[in-house]
Scaffold this motif. Structure first.
Motif, PDB file in Angstrom:
ATOM      1  N   GLN A  57     -37.622  21.613  14.009  1.00 50.18           N
ATOM      2  CA  GLN A  57     -37.544  21.913  15.438  1.00 50.18           C
ATOM      3  C   GLN A  57     -36.636  20.927  16.157  1.00 50.18           C
ATOM      4  OE1 GLN A  57     -39.738  24.317  17.406  1.00 50.18           O
ATOM      5  NE2 GLN A  57     -39.525  25.225  15.384  1.00 50.18           N
ATOM      6  N   ALA A  58     -36.331  19.829  15.477  1.00 47.72           N
ATOM      7  CA  ALA A  58     -35.535  18.780  16.126  1.00 47.72           C
ATOM      8  C   ALA A  58     -34.644  18.111  15.097  1.00 47.72           C
ATOM      9  CB  ALA A  58     -36.456  17.746  16.771  1.00 47.72           C
ATOM     10  N   ALA A  59     -33.525  17.587  15.553  1.00 44.12           N
ATOM     11  CA  ALA A  59     -32.622  16.863  14.651  1.00 44.12           C
ATOM     12  C   ALA A  59     -31.949  15.741  15.424  1.00 44.12           C
ATOM     13  CB  ALA A  59     -31.566  17.799  14.069  1.00 44.12           C
ATOM     14  N   LEU A  60     -31.776  14.618  14.749  1.00 45.30           N
ATOM     15  CA  LEU A  60     -31.062  13.487  15.343  1.00 45.30           C
ATOM     16  C   LEU A  60     -29.650  13.481  14.753  1.00 45.30           C
ATOM     17  CD1 LEU A  60     -30.883  10.803  16.929  1.00 45.30           C
ATOM     18  CD2 LEU A  60     -31.865   9.671  14.911  1.00 45.30           C
ATOM     19  N   CYS A  61     -28.651  13.579  15.638  1.00 49.68           N
ATOM     20  CA  CYS A  61     -27.261  13.644  15.176  1.00 49.68           C
ATOM     21  C   CYS A  61     -26.528  12.412  15.689  1.00 49.68           C
ATOM     22  CB  CYS A  61     -26.589  14.905  15.691  1.00 49.68           C
ATOM     23  SG  CYS A  61     -27.489  16.404  15.243  1.00 49.68           S
ATOM     24  N   VAL A  62     -26.017  11.612  14.785  1.00 48.14           N
ATOM     25  CA  VAL A  62     -25.399  10.331  15.141  1.00 48.14           C
ATOM     26  C   VAL A  62     -24.038  10.221  14.444  1.00 48.14           C
ATOM     27  CG1 VAL A  62     -25.706   7.814  15.173  1.00 48.14           C
ATOM     28  CG2 VAL A  62     -27.715   9.311  15.223  1.00 48.14           C
ATOM     29  N   ALA A  63     -23.102   9.591  15.109  1.00 45.71           N
ATOM     30  CA  ALA A  63     -21.799   9.337  14.505  1.00 45.71           C
ATOM     31  C   ALA A  63     -21.356   7.946  14.905  1.00 45.71           C
ATOM     32  CB  ALA A  63     -20.771  10.366  14.985  1.00 45.71           C
ATOM     33  N   SER A  64     -20.684   7.248  14.003  1.00 41.12           N
ATOM     34  CA  SER A  64     -20.249   5.895  14.335  1.00 41.12           C
ATOM     35  C   SER A  64     -19.030   5.514  13.515  1.00 41.12           C
ATOM     36  CB  SER A  64     -21.386   4.897  14.071  1.00 41.12           C
ATOM     37  OG  SER A  64     -21.070   3.643  14.648  1.00 41.12           O
ATOM     38  N   ASP A  65     -18.117   4.804  14.135  1.00 42.36           N
ATOM     39  CA  ASP A  65     -16.940   4.339  13.410  1.00 42.36           C
ATOM     40  C   ASP A  65     -16.447   3.034  14.003  1.00 42.36           C
ATOM     41  OD1 ASP A  65     -14.493   4.049  12.002  1.00 42.36           O
ATOM     42  OD2 ASP A  65     -14.350   6.222  11.785  1.00 42.36           O
ATOM     43  N   GLY A  66     -16.533   1.995  13.223  1.00 39.42           N
ATOM     44  CA  GLY A  66     -16.037   0.685  13.660  1.00 39.42           C
ATOM     45  C   GLY A  66     -15.067   0.136  12.643  1.00 39.42           C
ATOM     46  N   SER A  67     -14.105   0.957  12.253  1.00 37.27           N
ATOM     47  CA  SER A  67     -13.281   0.576  11.106  1.00 37.27           C
ATOM     48  C   SER A  67     -11.876   0.113  11.476  1.00 37.27           C
ATOM     49  CB  SER A  67     -13.244   1.697  10.073  1.00 37.27           C
ATOM     50  OG  SER A  67     -12.806   2.895  10.644  1.00 37.27           O
ATOM     51  N   VAL A  68     -11.735  -0.530  12.635  1.00 34.79           N
ATOM     52  CA  VAL A  68     -10.442  -1.147  12.939  1.00 34.79           C
ATOM     53  C   VAL A  68     -10.367  -2.485  12.199  1.00 34.79           C
ATOM     54  CG1 VAL A  68      -8.883  -2.031  14.709  1.00 34.79           C
ATOM     55  CG2 VAL A  68     -10.282  -0.013  15.185  1.00 34.79           C
ATOM     56  N   THR A  69      -9.935  -2.396  10.953  1.00 34.16           N
ATOM     57  CA  THR A  69      -9.682  -3.582  10.149  1.00 34.16           C
ATOM     58  C   THR A  69      -8.174  -3.656   9.939  1.00 34.16           C
ATOM     59  OG1 THR A  69      -9.789  -2.335   8.087  1.00 34.16           O
ATOM     60  CG2 THR A  69     -11.852  -3.293   8.886  1.00 34.16           C
ATOM     61  N   CYS A  70      -7.722  -4.790   9.455  1.00 32.98           N
ATOM     62  CA  CYS A  70      -6.292  -4.950   9.186  1.00 32.98           C
ATOM     63  C   CYS A  70      -5.813  -3.862   8.233  1.00 32.98           C
ATOM     64  CB  CYS A  70      -6.059  -6.340   8.594  1.00 32.98           C
ATOM     65  SG  CYS A  70      -4.349  -6.659   8.150  1.00 32.98           S
ATOM     66  N   GLU A  71      -6.545  -3.687   7.132  1.00 31.85           N
ATOM     67  CA  GLU A  71      -6.096  -2.699   6.156  1.00 31.85           C
ATOM     68  C   GLU A  71      -6.218  -1.278   6.709  1.00 31.85           C
ATOM     69  OE1 GLU A  71      -7.169  -3.237   2.018  1.00 31.85           O
ATOM     70  OE2 GLU A  71      -7.219  -1.071   1.733  1.00 31.85           O
ATOM     71  N   GLY A  72      -7.298  -1.007   7.442  1.00 30.02           N
ATOM     72  CA  GLY A  72      -7.477   0.330   8.019  1.00 30.02           C
ATOM     73  C   GLY A  72      -6.338   0.683   8.957  1.00 30.02           C
ATOM     74  N   LEU A  73      -5.966  -0.267   9.797  1.00 29.07           N
ATOM     75  CA  LEU A  73      -4.872  -0.044  10.746  1.00 29.07           C
ATOM     76  C   LEU A  73      -3.559   0.212  10.001  1.00 29.07           C
ATOM     77  CD1 LEU A  73      -4.270  -0.372  13.966  1.00 29.07           C
ATOM     78  CD2 LEU A  73      -3.209  -2.500  13.248  1.00 29.07           C
ATOM     79  N   LEU A 125       0.916   3.535   8.039  1.00 26.42           N
ATOM     80  CA  LEU A 125       1.818   3.989   6.978  1.00 26.42           C
ATOM     81  C   LEU A 125       1.954   5.509   6.953  1.00 26.42           C
ATOM     82  CD1 LEU A 125       0.793   1.538   4.106  1.00 26.42           C
ATOM     83  CD2 LEU A 125       3.016   1.647   5.238  1.00 26.42           C
ATOM     84  N   LEU A 126       0.974   6.195   7.514  1.00 25.64           N
ATOM     85  CA  LEU A 126       1.082   7.657   7.610  1.00 25.64           C
ATOM     86  C   LEU A 126       1.831   8.079   8.868  1.00 25.64           C
ATOM     87  CD1 LEU A 126      -2.509   8.833   6.581  1.00 25.64           C
ATOM     88  CD2 LEU A 126      -0.434   8.969   5.214  1.00 25.64           C
ATOM     89  N   LEU A 134       0.850  -1.194   0.000  1.00 29.69           N
ATOM     90  CA  LEU A 134       0.000   0.000   0.000  1.00 29.69           C
ATOM     91  C   LEU A 134       0.883   1.241   0.000  1.00 29.69           C
ATOM     92  CD1 LEU A 134      -2.734  -0.878   2.657  1.00 29.69           C
ATOM     93  CD2 LEU A 134      -2.938  -0.956   0.168  1.00 29.69           C
ATOM     94  N   ARG A 135       0.582   2.155  -0.892  1.00 28.67           N
ATOM     95  CA  ARG A 135       1.309   3.424  -0.873  1.00 28.67           C
ATOM     96  C   ARG A 135       0.663   4.324   0.175  1.00 28.67           C
ATOM     97  NH1 ARG A 135      -0.158   5.961  -5.534  1.00 28.67           N
ATOM     98  NH2 ARG A 135      -1.445   4.206  -6.147  1.00 28.67           N
ATOM     99  N   PRO A 136       1.477   4.970   1.029  1.00 33.51           N
ATOM    100  CA  PRO A 136       0.894   5.850   2.048  1.00 33.51           C
ATOM    101  C   PRO A 136      -0.030   6.902   1.457  1.00 33.51           C
ATOM    102  CG  PRO A 136       3.233   5.536   2.489  1.00 33.51           C
ATOM    103  CD  PRO A 136       2.942   4.857   1.180  1.00 33.51           C
ATOM    104  N   THR A 137       0.354   7.458   0.306  1.00 26.15           N
ATOM    105  CA  THR A 137      -0.479   8.523  -0.258  1.00 26.15           C
ATOM    106  C   THR A 137      -1.827   7.994  -0.734  1.00 26.15           C
ATOM    107  OG1 THR A 137       0.612   8.193  -2.374  1.00 26.15           O
ATOM    108  CG2 THR A 137       1.398  10.015  -1.018  1.00 26.15           C
TER     109      THR A 137
END
Lengths: 398, 425
Positions: free
Chosen positions: B195-211, B216-217, A142-145
């Motif tokens: 008059q009202a809003a539902l604000c939701v946030a979610s992140d379950g992206s700890v995958t091998c590639e995501g990590l 790499l950054l 994977l390239r960092p960019t």
């Protein structure tokens, strides 16, 4: 977009499609006596056709090579098209205006490294410990960019970096609905006085096997079909994707007048919704959306973003004809440009704006469409998503 | 609208009447708050996938949600549904309808490796790769797989489950997304759209590639030996953030709307500031101007101008650059007074919940005001002398808190700052 404290003017249009680049160029190509032949590549991803990226010199809008290298084509196309819109509005060099301009982007996910993916899949055929294969391959391949080229909000980030648009920055997602929400949000903020000027739009790179796969998992794509979008319905429908970018500069009327801006048209009303695609429910929902946006207005013509998929595209045509009559000139631009998902609604609004500014409407884009008998003053734009969600807007002459 | 329902600019006062939260510390406000105020870390060695040889082997994963599959979209949806249910229930709305739109801070989802491998197995012929995956897709509809990987799906499902109005909105401003979802709710209410809003946030992206991508950054800590000690915002030896999962939901409505239906008010959303940065894709302007502008605009929007707030819920990622930049920006606004404003980073315990962070930390900010307890910044054993702040080190503190500044900054030059207040009633 409830109350209008201000009219929402379209003062800049940036377009790229398979036909080339620029607002005026698109008007010239699309508004002749006869529609141009669509530009399609039906070989590369057979049995799927795509409308390809035209030849582009990225440097014309993304001068620094370093910036170009940080992006893949989806972000390059969006950043490039955004620059065209700023140029068209005559604001590119106005640092004060640009630095306070609100940015609203419709984005999907970014490019994958297809060669790496294919190569890993190839290795995986002889491995049972695929988790470990990923550990071996991904850190090296994977390239960092590429991660930055993948993040949805990095199209907006690149536009801020390259064009210095930094008033605020929001990115909407959700396929066609991203484009609908982007235009709706920018227009609503300007109408309510929360914003004076905004750059809004999106881009889509159709030449990506990962995105084609994403749609084909639900059998949304047309196979071995070269037919225009309404005619395609007889054979079961299906989407033909098109690479395109569409960005608009929207301004509060007073703000635009004060700087002597030219005006294409105004966004008079917008409505979006989502619900079941079952026939009766869809019919009711579409009728309600027409009621809210059109009301008592006279509509002269329709620019349709018809995705092509069944059943929604056939339901859309039936609803348009029921509401506006069989003689209403309807133009489904996706027959010519392909369907550019997130960029669909911005592209439709842009094409409506071009027609209103030029006091003329487009020739039929396919046989099923009726010729226009008058110059348009009020155009309905639709974007009915290939899978879920619908948006409509009325764009009017100023 | 009568005066009692208006803020300092004559706009409707916006209150929060329901909140839900899930992090690696647990499910729901009670469990999270107990852990957070006792200085407990939710960071541990990753067990979801092998990590042998990776620079980073720890995360704040949420492994207790019984998601339909172990993938980013499935886990993100399961958490979003749980937090929305908690928030709606507290606010007194059932599943039969909510009188406003949904703003959902959506995680990045796409086809994952497990899906590619599964599709590959469906065909016995041909070169492995996308052509073969296309053939599998053509041979059979994969409706559920398709649904999971569309970027709008989680919002569609939440909207369907709870009956929100109109087109459900999915948004991303990277690590500022959670704050942006709340900001969008504020703006829609102020426009008079709802008059009202539902604000939701979610992140379950700890995958091998995501990590690996974040790794790499060089954004992640590599202090794997003691996972619970790795996230150490404002410490001298901080070396990156811990990737984490979580979700939060907040029900926003006008004070008038809440009063008229007899809802219990949990706090006020006083203001929000935003400013985009053009400097770099992953780094903030060295002069801090965009971040300073976002904070100033938030304070002005709330009617506080440069007046000190009672507490700052820091973005505090534990990266060398963020924490220094956040301090410099706060110093530019508050001057020497900054050294006596308590500021803590929830991320020292829950890690960086990415897309969800701004919303998760808004919920914790409201709980801080409600309970009069400031959660600590844990792992503060080696203070960075260049960041002289009262970080509420290691142990919670009792304090009356009526105003909170909650910061969120994201890749792509995203800066959003919320100003939150205690109950107005």
């Amino acid at each position: 977009m409830n109350k209008q404290a201000s009219e929402v003017w379209i003062t800049g249009v940036g377009l790229v499609s398979c036909f080339g680049e620029g607002a005026e160029h698109h008007w010239n190509v699309l508004s002749g006596d006869k529609a141009p032949a669509p530009i399609r590549d039906c070989e590369r991803f057979a049995p799927y056709c795509v409308h390809p990226l035209p030849e582009i010199d990225w440097s014309a809008q993304i001068p620094r090579r370093g910036d170009q290298r940080q992006m893949e084509n989806w972000q390059r196309l969006g950043t490039y098209t955004a620059g065209l819109a700023l140029d068209d509005a005559g604001v590119k060099e106005d640092e004060d205006l640009i630095s306070t301009m609100d940015l609203v982007v419709a984005a999907g996910g970014g490019e994958r490294d297809i060669e790496t993916d294919n190569s890993i899949m190839n290795d995986a055929t002889s491995r049972n410990d695929r988790d470990h294969l990923l550990l071996e391959r991904l850190p090296n391949d994977l390239r960092p960019t590429l991660f930055l080229a993948q993040l949805s909000n990095l199209l907006a980030g690149n536009i801020s970096i390259v064009h210095k648009v930094t008033g605020s920055s929001r990115t909407y997602m959700g396929e066609e609905n991203a484009g609908i929400t982007a235009i709706e949000n920018a227009a609503a903020r300007i109408a309510a006085g929360q914003s004076t000027h905004a750059l809004v739009g999106g881009s889509y790179n159709a030449e990506r096997p990962d995105l084609l796969l994403s749609m084909e998992l639900n059998h949304l794509l047309a196979r071995d079909s070269n037919a225009p979008v309404w005619a395609r319905q007889e054979a079961g429908g299906g989407v033909i994707c098109g690479t395109a970018g569409a960005f608009l500069v929207l301004e509060a009327a007073d703000f635009a007048r004060a700087r002597g801006a030219k005006c294409y048209a105004k966004i008079a009303s917008i409505k979006s919704d989502l619900g079941s695609r079952e026939e009766a429910a869809t019919h009711t929902r579409i009728a309600a959306m027409f009621d809210e946006t059109v009301g008592e207005r006279t509509i002269d013509a329709v620019i349709s973003g018809a995705a092509g998929s069944a059943p929604i595209t056939a339901l859309e045509l039936a609803a348009l004809r029921e509401r506006f009559g069989a003689d209403m000139p309807i133009r489904a631009f996706t027959s010519l440009t392909g369907h550019p998902l997130e960029a669909n609604f911005p592209l439709g609004v842009a094409l409506a704006a071009l027609a209103l500014k030029n006091h003329h409407f487009y020739p039929p884009f396919e046989q099923a469409e009726t010729a226009a008998d008058r110059q348009p003053a009020s155009i309905l734009v639709t974007a009915f998503g290939s899978w879920k969600g619908e948006g409509v807007a009325v764009v009017e002459a100023v | 609208m009568s005066k009692q329902y208006q803020d300092h600019l004559g706009r409707p006062i916006i209150v929060v009447t329901g909140m839900g939260v899930v992090t690696s510390l647990g499910r729901g406000k009670d469990d999270n708050w107990a852990a957070l105020t006792s200085g407990t870390s939710g960071i541990r060695k990753i067990s979801r996938f092998p990590t042998d040889g990776l620079n980073t082997e720890i995360a704040g994963t949420v492994d207790f949600m019984n998601a339909e599959e172990v993938s980013a979209p499935a886990i993100s949806y399961a958490m979003a549904d749980a937090t929305t249910e908690e928030a709606m229930s507290q606010a007194g709305f059932g599943r039969d309808g909510f009188p406003g739109p949904l703003y959902f801070a959506a995680p990045p989802v796409e086809l994952e490796w497990q899906h590619r491998f599964a599709l590959m197995e469906e065909q016995t012929q041909g070169e492995p790769g996308y052509d073969r995956l296309h053939r599998s897709a053509r041979a059979d509809k994969h409706e559920n797989m398709h649904s999971l990987i569309q970027l709008g799906t989680i919002a569609y499902r939440i909207a369907d489950n709870y009956g929100t109005k109109g087109l459900p909105i999915s948004l991303s401003t990277a690590c500022a997304s959670g704050a942006t979802a709340i900001q969008q709710g504020i703006e829609a209410i102020r426009r008079g759209d709802t008059q009202a809003a539902l604000c939701v946030a979610s992140d379950g992206s700890v995958t091998c590639e995501g990590l690996i991508r974040f790794s790499l950054l060089s954004a992640l800590t590599t202090q794997n030996e003691k996972p619970e000690k790795a996230s150490k915002p404002f410490s001298k030896d901080r070396d990156g953030f811990v990737m984490s999962e979580g979700s939060a939901a907040l029900v926003l409505e006008t004070l008038e709307h809440a009063k008229n239906r007899g809802a219990r008010i949990l706090g006020t959303v006083m203001g929000v500031g935003e400013k985009a940065d053009k400097f770099h894709r992953t780094r903030s302007s060295p002069d801090g101007v965009p971040v300073i502008t976002a904070m100033r605009e938030g304070l002005a929007d709330a009617g506080l101008e440069d007046k000190p707030v009672d507490y700052i819920n820091a973005h505090g990622t534990s990266t060398p650059e963020n924490d220094r930049m956040e301090y410099n920006s706060l110093k530019a606004i508050f001057g020497d007074a900054i050294e006596s404003i308590p500021i803590s980073s929830n991320k020292s315990m829950i890690g960086h919940t990415l897309t969800a962070g701004g919303a998760v930390e808004a919920v914790f900010s409201f709980l801080t005001m409600q309970t009069g307890t400031i959660p600590p910044t844990i792992n503060y054993d080696n203070p960075d002398p260049d960041i002289p702040l009262d970080v509420v080190p290691n142990v919670k503190r009792d304090a009356q808190v009526n105003t909170v500044l909650s910061n969120s900054f994201g890749f792509g030059g995203q800066n959003a700052c919320l100003v939150l207040g205690a109950d107005v009633a």
